[in-house]
Design an enzyme around this catalytic site. Sequence first.
Site, mmCIF file in Angstrom:
data_model
loop_
_atom_site.group_PDB
_atom_site.id
_atom_site.type_symbol
_atom_site.label_atom_id
_atom_site.label_comp_id
_atom_site.label_asym_id
_atom_site.label_seq_id
_atom_site.Cartn_x
_atom_site.Cartn_y
_atom_site.Cartn_z
ATOM 1 N N ASP A 326 24.926 -20.253 -74.994
ATOM 2 C CA ASP A 326 25.899 -21.132 -74.354
ATOM 3 C C ASP A 326 25.319 -21.606 -73.029
ATOM 4 O OD1 ASP A 326 25.959 -18.995 -72.639
ATOM 5 O OD2 ASP A 326 28.104 -18.614 -72.822
ATOM 6 N N ASP A 328 26.333 -21.622 -68.930
ATOM 7 C CA ASP A 328 27.295 -21.071 -67.975
ATOM 8 C C ASP A 328 27.183 -21.779 -66.627
ATOM 9 O OD1 ASP A 328 27.985 -18.597 -69.678
ATOM 10 O OD2 ASP A 328 25.810 -18.465 -69.501
ATOM 11 N N ASP A 423 30.732 -22.365 -70.526
ATOM 12 C CA ASP A 423 31.663 -21.586 -69.704
ATOM 13 C C ASP A 423 31.684 -22.165 -68.298
ATOM 14 O OD1 ASP A 423 32.506 -19.785 -71.562
ATOM 15 O OD2 ASP A 423 31.264 -18.122 -70.862
HETATM 16 P P1 8GT Z 1 22.889 -16.254 -73.507
HETATM 17 O O1 8GT Z 1 21.599 -16.951 -73.453
HETATM 18 O O2 8GT Z 1 23.098 -15.535 -74.785
HETATM 19 O O3 8GT Z 1 24.029 -17.144 -73.153
HETATM 20 O O4 8GT Z 1 22.763 -15.096 -72.406
HETATM 21 P P2 8GT Z 1 23.504 -14.943 -71.035
HETATM 22 O O5 8GT Z 1 23.720 -16.276 -70.397
HETATM 23 O O6 8GT Z 1 22.790 -13.918 -70.249
HETATM 24 O O7 8GT Z 1 24.871 -14.267 -71.436
HETATM 25 P P3 8GT Z 1 26.371 -14.794 -71.325
HETATM 26 O O8 8GT Z 1 27.179 -13.993 -72.281
HETATM 27 O O9 8GT Z 1 26.442 -16.268 -71.457
HETATM 28 O O10 8GT Z 1 26.862 -14.368 -69.883
HETATM 29 C C1 8GT Z 1 26.232 -14.733 -68.693
HETATM 30 C C2 8GT Z 1 26.326 -13.612 -67.709
HETATM 31 O O11 8GT Z 1 27.588 -13.619 -67.079
HETATM 32 C C3 8GT Z 1 26.211 -12.251 -68.360
HETATM 33 O O12 8GT Z 1 24.949 -11.759 -68.088
HETATM 34 C C4 8GT Z 1 27.262 -11.378 -67.729
HETATM 35 O O13 8GT Z 1 26.680 -10.347 -66.996
HETATM 36 C C5 8GT Z 1 28.002 -12.311 -66.779
HETATM 37 N N1 8GT Z 1 29.446 -12.223 -66.932
HETATM 38 C C6 8GT Z 1 30.299 -11.953 -65.902
HETATM 39 N N2 8GT Z 1 31.584 -11.939 -66.353
HETATM 40 C C7 8GT Z 1 31.532 -12.205 -67.675
HETATM 41 C C8 8GT Z 1 32.521 -12.311 -68.660
HETATM 42 O O14 8GT Z 1 33.697 -12.164 -68.402
HETATM 43 N N3 8GT Z 1 32.103 -12.603 -69.920
HETATM 44 C C9 8GT Z 1 30.781 -12.810 -70.207
HETATM 45 N N4 8GT Z 1 30.420 -13.106 -71.451
HETATM 46 N N5 8GT Z 1 29.814 -12.713 -69.284
HETATM 47 C C10 8GT Z 1 30.175 -12.412 -68.040
HETATM 48 O O15 8GT Z 1 29.918 -11.771 -64.769
HETATM 49 MN MN MN Z 2 24.989 -17.760 -71.298
#
Ligand code: 8GT
Ligand code: MN
Length: 552
Positions: A326, A328, A423
Amino acid sequence: MVPLKRRKVTHPQTPDQHGETCKFNDVAIFIIERKMGASRKSFLTQLGRSKGFRIEESYSPSVTHVVSENNTGDEVQAWITNETEEKDEKASICSLHLLDISWLTESIAAESPLQVQDRHRLKTSPKPSAHVAVKSYACQRRSPLNHHNTFLTEPLEILAENAEFMENEGRNIAFRRSASVLKALPRVVRRMEDLKNLPCLGGHSLRVIKEILEDGASQEVETTKQSEQFQAMKALTGVFGVGVKSADRWFREGLRNPSDLIRTGQKLNHTQQAGVRYYNDLNKPVTKKEAEAISDMVGKAVRAVLPGAILTLTGGFRRGKEVGHDVDFLITHPEEGAEEGMMPKVLKWLEDQGLLLYQKTTRNSYLESRDGPERAPHHMDRFERCFSIFKLEQTKECSGTTAGAAGMSEQQSGPSWRAVRVDLVVSPYSQFAYATLGWTGSKLFERDLRRWAGQERGMSLSNHALYDSKRVSDVLSCKCWRHTRQSALNSNTFKRTVFFIRCLTVCLDTKKKFSVENARCSGNSLPDQASSVQREFLSCIRSARGMTHLCA
Ligand code: 8GT
Ligand code: MN
């Protein structure tokens, strides 16, 4: 790490794309962009080339002089180690000059490459050659995006994922930690002895690693990968809006993939309906280019509704990943409070442009204790957040680079757009540093940073704030405490921590004075009386801006 020897060597002349203007062909210069920025690098490159210097586009073994600005010798060396995959390439590091930018600017001024003097050289600390220190906490060690032990980390991550499906949190974390430690190693693991003295490698992980080293594969991993349950759980949790619990229930009811959900007429909520509709696209990796395109759109929206607002790309892309599941974003405004009410306006702007396929906002919940039970799980923060699906027009470059999953999408072949999960999070400026750090990830890094904060420093870190866990009475003296159930105070430390964070965020939100003055970090600066521990954290937060090295 390969120790650097400072010897002068003559390099064979290498043909070069800028050969016609090159006056000094045997000095191949590479400029490190890290901490310097693209525009300054480009300026110096052009200037250097106009004076006949050979400045390389990318790092390669033919480079003789590496120059950088504001990096330590160790950082540059680590960067190079990360760039050079092959062993024989590594050998060439020995003959490299690692130099401060002053060598290049002086050389340009002199219109000829200067002889390297000691003051130009970046200092590197001597490293014990036999072993590498790998620290216990993920937040203390480097975890490069490209590392040397994928053949071990991938199987361990499969077992971690499987443990997650089985809701075995302890085992999940244990495998993820093992994988993370292996990612930090500067070379390929060939024997079990190579793992001596490394932290976080539990017996189970070691058994799996041993099998792979000895037999080329682990029976447990192979069985897991092929198991019906693993495959079904992967497919079902691959639907946006479906968590492990629902997936597990459906699995036990005999459902195996998203089309079974439709076929058997399962009751799906709005999120899950969108998840099924865009299943194909949402399971296609999002590329950096696509993330940048979305960043442009969101940036326009944010600035249109609130001039001066700041948009930060967070998540995996901020860590330098090439693809993600996704995109963010974190949104704030330098004027505290100006960000309030922004989210609906941003969404409306995007919707009016036809850019949104789905959206669901959870409003900020700093004040949730006043109006009902806790809605967010403990590990989630309390910012206003929108889970959305964007409609991204496909350019030729972006489309067709990745293969889709089984045919669930309503899209036909050669669509002009794709769906992308996005997000959006809005943070008040006073919490922006913590929010940025928290949302940058990775999940294991964040988890271990908090663990380190608590266990080693007696501090509590959240996406909202950092404060001293010991100063309980200060927290309790704040007025909002009565909004929280007394029982929360009497239970274990973890719950108390959650309670403190809540108190603090309520204080911040309502702008009430909080008696732990220095617990509050305004923007990116701390008041003078901040403790050294907080300074240490702040440096973590600052370095979070350029962290391309954290675990993927
Ligand atoms: P990806 O490439 O799979 O998107 O990997 P990512 O970008 O590292 O993971 P993500 O699930 O999109 O989440 C981004 C970061 O936000 C995570 O590393 C997590 O530590 C942080 N995070 C928060 N709050 C929350 C939350 O409520 N939900 C999720 N999913 N992530 C959160 O700080
Ligand atoms: Mn992500």
